[in-house]
Design an enzyme around this catalytic site. Structure first.
Site, PDB file in Angstrom:
ATOM      1  N   ASP A 249      -5.407  -4.145  -2.560  1.00  0.00           N
ATOM      2  CA  ASP A 249      -4.518  -3.802  -1.464  1.00  0.00           C
ATOM      3  C   ASP A 249      -4.443  -4.976  -0.491  1.00  0.00           C
ATOM      4  O   ASP A 249      -5.464  -5.517  -0.072  1.00  0.00           O
ATOM      5  CB  ASP A 249      -5.061  -2.551  -0.765  1.00  0.00           C
ATOM      6  CG  ASP A 249      -4.059  -1.922   0.184  1.00  0.00           C
ATOM      7  OD1 ASP A 249      -3.345  -2.673   0.863  1.00  0.00           O
ATOM      8  OD2 ASP A 249      -4.013  -0.680   0.258  1.00  0.00           O
TER       9      ASP A 249
ATOM     10  N   SER B 166       0.839  -1.206   0.000  1.00  0.00           N
ATOM     11  CA  SER B 166       0.000   0.000   0.000  1.00  0.00           C
ATOM     12  C   SER B 166       0.874   1.257   0.000  1.00  0.00           C
ATOM     13  O   SER B 166       1.764   1.410  -0.827  1.00  0.00           O
ATOM     14  CB  SER B 166      -0.956  -0.041   1.191  1.00  0.00           C
ATOM     15  OG  SER B 166      -1.966   0.922   1.064  1.00  0.00           O
TER      16      SER B 166
END
Length: 811
Positions: A646, A361
């Site tokens: 993610d 991320s």
């Protein structure tokens, strides 16, 4: 047959070994007690057979009208490869003249139960609560001629491919066609599937199909616009059907596509062995390039450790510990904090002690930026930090100006022309690029290899998560995907491709269509893809706690402990009874689990088959998704596209990359960027590792530590020598409030610089905030750097422990 790759750990699998095929006969005998299937009359049943690993053709029995006890006695034949997981699907239907036929039952049968030369008869009880039964006979015979050459890592299998060339014989054709007529050719099970060309002077002279050599399939062709009164498309009288098993290898055959008035369009067919080399690397070990990097990096690490620990002797190669930096996600907060942590390691002369840096991320934004400079860790980090600060503190309105949006649109259009499917996530990637850099960044992941040529920097690793596009929430199905400058691949399947080929099209491990490598921003968009959420994921995130997550994982782990993968009999998927679902329930499930903004990219595992014993391999991680992992049709190789999100959808950590087989870290410097849950990701990682059997230290905390986390926490497990030591740095503000540097107290005028709001409702470091003012950026940066510098002694102690740990692990 012996394993082709010892333990599945080889960097490169051996050359394919010959494996004979079998001829499987399936005789559908009869069904009994089909009483309740039709309310107004008795059923009109028939059976559909599918075995996609052996044949691209779907077979069907005759329909027996008005019968609760249908008798078929029909035999169907399949050519199967016994090293492959062959799951035969038998579907019982009730024919209906008015509406669509009803699918009554589905039976899944693992053909490994059928030993060559030993016929068996199976009775499938279709309904656990009822008396419905289906009777089937199976018989297999080994085929001695034409064995297949397979390459496998004992989880995935690549099979031989053939190429079918179809040449249009314009001179020999007698069909009177116009430029509006179109020739359509279909080869089910092939990479191309269907190809068409408008006839006339500009029509294509030839077509090419790639298909599995041993798979039984057929080519179909017809002239589309010549179909009139429903007699063309779909009408057997107007279609050309060529079973490829009757087409001799290397010899030309002439056939004709029927056309009106006794005319025909002639085609010349020729099939040859496929010359494309394997482009997907099958193996759970590290690639050759990483091994070469490690050899060079150990020399750098050895010198650095001698300096910082003041060692008297030179470290030998096998004495050098593996030290990894693990950074979690958290948007701009994670990006800014990681800059602070790395700058502190640099000032303490500790950065050269690190072998790997992993991120997910927001922390990947830092790594992607730093690795544009091949010598970044050998220089002061002031310049990249200044660049990040400039763009974090600027206005973001220009990112959404008319000019910017036109630029985004133009690039998305270009990607579509290249063969990619543009998505909202691609748009997010372009916006993110503008927010972080203010301009187009031409850097690509494979170009980061220049940063590793002399071992001058740690190896960067980026983590993504592959999930199901629809019908499942993330906790029920997820697969780690590793991105490095050398390779991109699935840890679960042991399948990797060169990073520059990500996004290109593959089939059965071969590169079919090479696309230009995407710019790094599109990967950053994937690594921080928070948009492919479904309602179930959102609801779980809002209502669950850390204990709920851990209990969910423990429940699945216990199921595995009761019946370990690979311990089942060969009939582990012998029979599955599935009730038909109504359109309402299907629609509701789609509403809850569909991902309206999901990203799609070409699946480089497409076409690969599962090995017969894949579920029992120790590197194939099955504990979390056991029900799906036991059904090959549900796994990623059968999906045409990947859906990457993610990694924080599952665990907000990049640790799985460091714990991969072959890396074996001795020490992990764990940097957490959560505002409210400083230990959640680490504890979830421990739970994950326990379920997977991966060595990891116990994360044991006192009540006081949970209420008031320290700047640095030391975790180790003396009872498990294989487990790494973990030094965890949560995002806390303790002594920094009163100290501008370790041991240096703040003056009254400097106290404001130590006030970093990490917990308030209006904290400037919330996940959604992408704009900081200068003071907020500096405070977070300096806080992160201070926490590392203030714990220099703990880090040095952990380094000494890592040295001992490495010696203990030597044979």
């Amino acid at each position: 047959m012996e394993s082709l790759v010892s333990e599945g750990l080889s960097c490169h699998p051996q050359q394919g070994e010959a494996s004979p095929c079998c001829q499987l006969s399936v005789k559908i005998l009869e069904a009994r007690n089909l009483f309740w299937t039709d309310l107004l009359s008795e059923a009109d049943p028939y059976v559909v057979l599918r075995l996609p690993t052996a044949s691209a053709i779907t077979f069907k029995t005759k329909t027996v009208s008005n019968s609760s006890h249908p008798i078929w006695n029909e035999t169907f034949s399949f050519r199967i490869q016994r090293q492959v997981k062959n799951i035969l699907e038998l579907k019982v239907y009730d024919a209906d003249v008015v509406t669509e036929d009803d699918a009554l039952f589905t039976v899944l049968f693992d053909t490994i139960e059928v030993n060559p030369g030993k016929p068996i008869r199976k009775t499938f009880s279709l309904n656990p609560q009822g008396q419905e039964e289906l009777y089937v006979e199976f018989h297999a015979e080994e085929i001695s001629d034409s064995p297949e050459h397979l390459i496998t890592n004992n989880v995935l299998v690549t099979r031989e491919l053939s190429c079918l060339t179809v040449q249009v014989d314009k001179k020999g054709s007698t069909a009177a066609v116009t430029e509006g007529d179109e020739l359509e050719l279909t080869l089910k099970g092939s990479y191309e599937d269907t190809q068409s060309s408008t006839l006339g002077s500009a029509m294509a002279d030839s077509f090419l199909f790639h298909y599995i050599t041993a798979q039984e399939t057929e080519m179909r062709g017809y002239l589309k616009s010549l179909a009139v009164d429903g007699e063309g498309e779909g009408s057997p009288g107007k279609n050309l059907t060529v079973p490829l098993k009757y087409l001799p290898m290397g010899e030309e055959m002439a056939v004709a596509v029927p056309a009106p008035e006794a005319t025909a369009l002639r085609l010349k067919l020729r099939t040859n062995s496929c010359s494309e080399k394997l482009a997907v690397r099958l193996g759970f070990g590290l690639c050759d390039e990483e091994h070469a990097f490690l050899k060079k990096r150990k020399q750098v690490v050895a010198k650095a450790l001698k300096r910082v620990l003041q060692l008297e002797h030179e470290l030998q190669e096998d004495e050098v510990p593996v030290i990894g930096v693990m950074a979690i996600g958290g948007g701009a907060r994670a990006m800014t904090s990681l800059y602070g942590h790395l700058s502190a390691l640099k000032k303490l002369d500790l950065l050269d002690c690190v072998t790997y840096i992993s991120g997910t991320s927001g922390s990947t934004w830092t790594l992607a930026s730093l690795y544009q400079d091949p010598d970044w860790s050998q220089q002061d980090l002031e310049k990249p930090i200044s660049h990040a600060r400039e763009h974090m503190t600027k206005s973001k309105l220009d990112a959404f100006s008319l000019g910017s949006m036109r630029g985004y649109q133009q690039e998305l259009r270009q990607r579509a022309e290249e063969g990619r499917t543009p998505s909202f996530v691609d748009l997010w990637a372009l916006v993110l690029e503008f927010l972080l850099h203010g301009k187009v960044n031409e850097h690509r992941l494979s170009e980061q290899r220049a940063s590793l040529e002399q071992g001058q920097n740690p190896l960067p690793l980026y983590l993504g998560l592959n999930v199901k596009e629809n019908n499942l929430e993330t906790l029920d199905f997820k697969e780690w995907v590793e991105f490095s400058p050398y390779e991109i691949g699935f840890l679960k399947y042991g399948a990797f491709i060169p990073s520059e080929l990500f996004g290109s099209e593959f089939f059965m491990g071969r590169l079919m269509k090479k696309l230009p490598e995407s710019r790094i921003c599109f990967l950053e968009g994937l690594w921080s893809n928070i948009f492919s959420v479904n309602l179930m994921d959102a609801w779980y995130d809002l209502t669950s706690s850390a204990e709920t997550w851990k209990q969910h994982i423990r429940d699945k782990t216990r199921n595995i402990e009761k019946e370990p993968p690979g311990s089942q009999k060969t009939s582990w998927i012998e029979m599955s009874w599935l009730e038909p679902r109504t359109a309402l329930t299907q629609g509701l499930q789609g509403l809850l689990t569909g991902r309206p903004l999901h990203h799609q990219c070409h699946n480089f595992l497409r076409g690969l088959h599962l090995h017969q014993d894949y579920c029992g391999q120790r590197n194939f991680r099955t504990w979390g998704d056991f029900q799906l992992d036991s059904d090959p049709s549900q796994l990623t190789p059968l999906q045409p596209q990947l859906c990457l999100v993610d990694a924080a959808y599952f665990i907000n950590t990049s640790c799985p990359l460091l714990l991969r087989t072959g890396r074996s870290p001795d020490l992990i410097l764990s940097f957490g960027y959560s505002l409210n849950s400083p230990f959640e990701a680490l504890e979830q990682m421990e739970t994950y590792c326990r379920g997977q059997g991966i060595p990891f230290p116990r994360v044991e905390l006192s009540h006081e530590e949970r209420l008031q986390p320290k700047e640095c926490h030391f975790f180790s497990d003396p009872d498990c020598p294989e487990a790494p030591t973990v030094l965890h740095f949560p995002l806390v503000n303790l002594s920094f409030r009163e100290h501008s540097a370790p041991g240096v107290k703040r003056s009254p005028e400097e106290l404001a610089g130590g006030q970093v709001d990490l917990t308030g409702f209006l904290s400037p470091y919330s996940l959604a905030n992408m704009t900081y003012n200068g003071d907020d950026f500096d405070r977070l940066l300096y806080l992160s750097a201070y926490n590392v510098q203030n714990n220099q002694g703990e880090i040095l102690r952990a380094l000494r422990t890592a040295l001992k740990h490495r010696k203990q692990r030597q044979p």
